[in-house]
Design a protein around this motif. Structure first.
Motif, mmCIF file in Angstrom:
data_model
loop_
_atom_site.group_PDB
_atom_site.id
_atom_site.type_symbol
_atom_site.label_atom_id
_atom_site.label_comp_id
_atom_site.label_asym_id
_atom_site.label_seq_id
_atom_site.Cartn_x
_atom_site.Cartn_y
_atom_site.Cartn_z
ATOM 1 N N ARG A 1 -67.587 83.366 60.886
ATOM 2 C CA ARG A 1 -66.242 83.170 61.425
ATOM 3 C C ARG A 1 -66.287 82.390 62.738
ATOM 4 O O ARG A 1 -65.469 81.495 62.965
ATOM 5 N N THR A 2 -67.248 82.720 63.592
ATOM 6 C CA THR A 2 -67.395 81.985 64.848
ATOM 7 C C THR A 2 -67.676 80.512 64.583
ATOM 8 O O THR A 2 -67.100 79.627 65.226
ATOM 9 N N CYS B 1 -64.530 78.680 63.519
ATOM 10 C CA CYS B 1 -63.645 78.394 64.655
ATOM 11 C C CYS B 1 -64.193 77.227 65.477
ATOM 12 O O CYS B 1 -63.421 76.356 65.926
ATOM 13 N N TRP C 1 -62.147 73.689 65.987
ATOM 14 C CA TRP C 1 -61.817 73.095 67.280
ATOM 15 C C TRP C 1 -62.462 71.724 67.464
ATOM 16 O O TRP C 1 -61.862 70.797 68.012
ATOM 17 N N GLN D 1 -59.484 81.552 67.850
ATOM 18 C CA GLN D 1 -59.467 81.831 66.410
ATOM 19 C C GLN D 1 -58.438 81.014 65.636
ATOM 20 O O GLN D 1 -58.710 80.609 64.490
#
Length: 298
Positions: free
Chosen positions: A140-141, A144, A148, A274
């Protein structure tokens, strides 16, 4: 009023559809100054969204209809019907709240409404055993980060990626600390489009699908962040100060302004990291900067 009765009413009375389709709910303006929200499970884009509308209906039953618990910041609710596959909510219609002339007095009224919400008991249907902090796993990190990076790549050479990398490295520490904030009754989607003008000059808050037990700072920081994205600047410190004053007047509790601001900052960082990259593709450099800078760790 069930689904068949809704259809009959719409066919025999003067009405105007306000919105429908995208969220799955149909909202109608009715003659006499009322609004009817009709939700059918079969028309929702995701079936699990029905539970959110059901929470809204239960919330209106608990706080909107019972005279002894009715909040001044809630719309007057005349009828709530909930079945396995259908929800009908009939309420009074209110005017829109104009963004023009956003001053300290208006901001104070908005924070007063929010303080009224946060000062109420959390109904049993919203109570949950306190979970562990919502840590982000490596996948998940990484998603994200890439999200970005794809936004920043649209503006080559403009943004310092160190802000993003530092946030990614510390995001779970921030989540863990922020998880310790006291739980209150939260709106969950507190922004300008969900605020209406009451007849006595008060603020009326609508659209309660996101109602939950959470930290007060989440509602405040989301409100400030959304306004900033719309080009209206409200200082987080000012919002926190006004909120703290109104909360004290209602409950007598002294809320630490400094700790509230720290939690607002943490909530902003978590939400921005997130989710905001999903909405910024094609945006101007100034708009991206206004959101991206919220992740800067001080």
């Amino acid at each position: 009023m069930n689904g068949a009765e809704v259809k009959e009413y719409l066919a025999t009375h003067k009405t105007r559809q306000i919105r429908g389709g995208k969220s799955g709910a149909e909202v109608w303006e009715m003659e006499g100054g009322y609004v009817l929200k009709h939700v059918r499970r079969e028309t929702l884009p995701q079936p699990e969204v029905f539970a959110c509308y059901r929470n809204e209906a239960y919330f209106y039953r608990f706080f909107g209809q019972a005279a002894e618990r009715r909040l001044p910041c809630l719309p007057e609710v005349l009828e709530v019907q909930v079945s396995r596959d259908e929800i009908v909510i009939l309420m009074k219609k209110y005017g829109e709240l104009s963004r023009e002339g956003t001053d300290t007095e208006l901001l104070r009224k908005i924070m007063r409404a929010l303080a009224q919400i946060h000062s109420q008991e959390i109904p049993d249907f919203l109570r949950r055993e306190r979970n562990r902090p919502g840590y982000l796993d490596r996948e998940r990190t990484g998603d994200c980060l890439e999200g970005w990076r794809s936004v920043l790549s649209e503006h080559p050479g403009v943004f310092d990626e160190r802000i993003l990398l530092e946030t990614a490295a510390k995001i779970n520490d921030i989540i863990e600390w922020h998880h310790g904030e006291k739980q209150v009754l939260c709106h969950g989607d507190f922004h300008w489009d969900n605020l209406l003008a009451g007849e006595q000059g008060n603020i009326v808050v609508c659209d309660w699908q996101g109602v939950n037990a959470g930290g007060a700072s989440g509602d405040i920081s989301f409100f400030v962040s959304r306004l900033g994205a719309d080009g209206i600047s409200v200082e987080a410190e000012q919002a926190a100060e006004l909120y703290s004053q109104e909360r004290f007047l209602i409950t007598g509790d002294r809320i630490s302004r400094e700790e509230m601001i720290r939690h607002m900052k943490a909530a902003n960082v978590i939400t921005t990291f997130q989710f905001w990259h999903e909405y910024l593709h094609g945006s101007s450099c100034e708009r991206v900067r206004g959101i991206y800078e919220k992740m800067r760790l001080e």
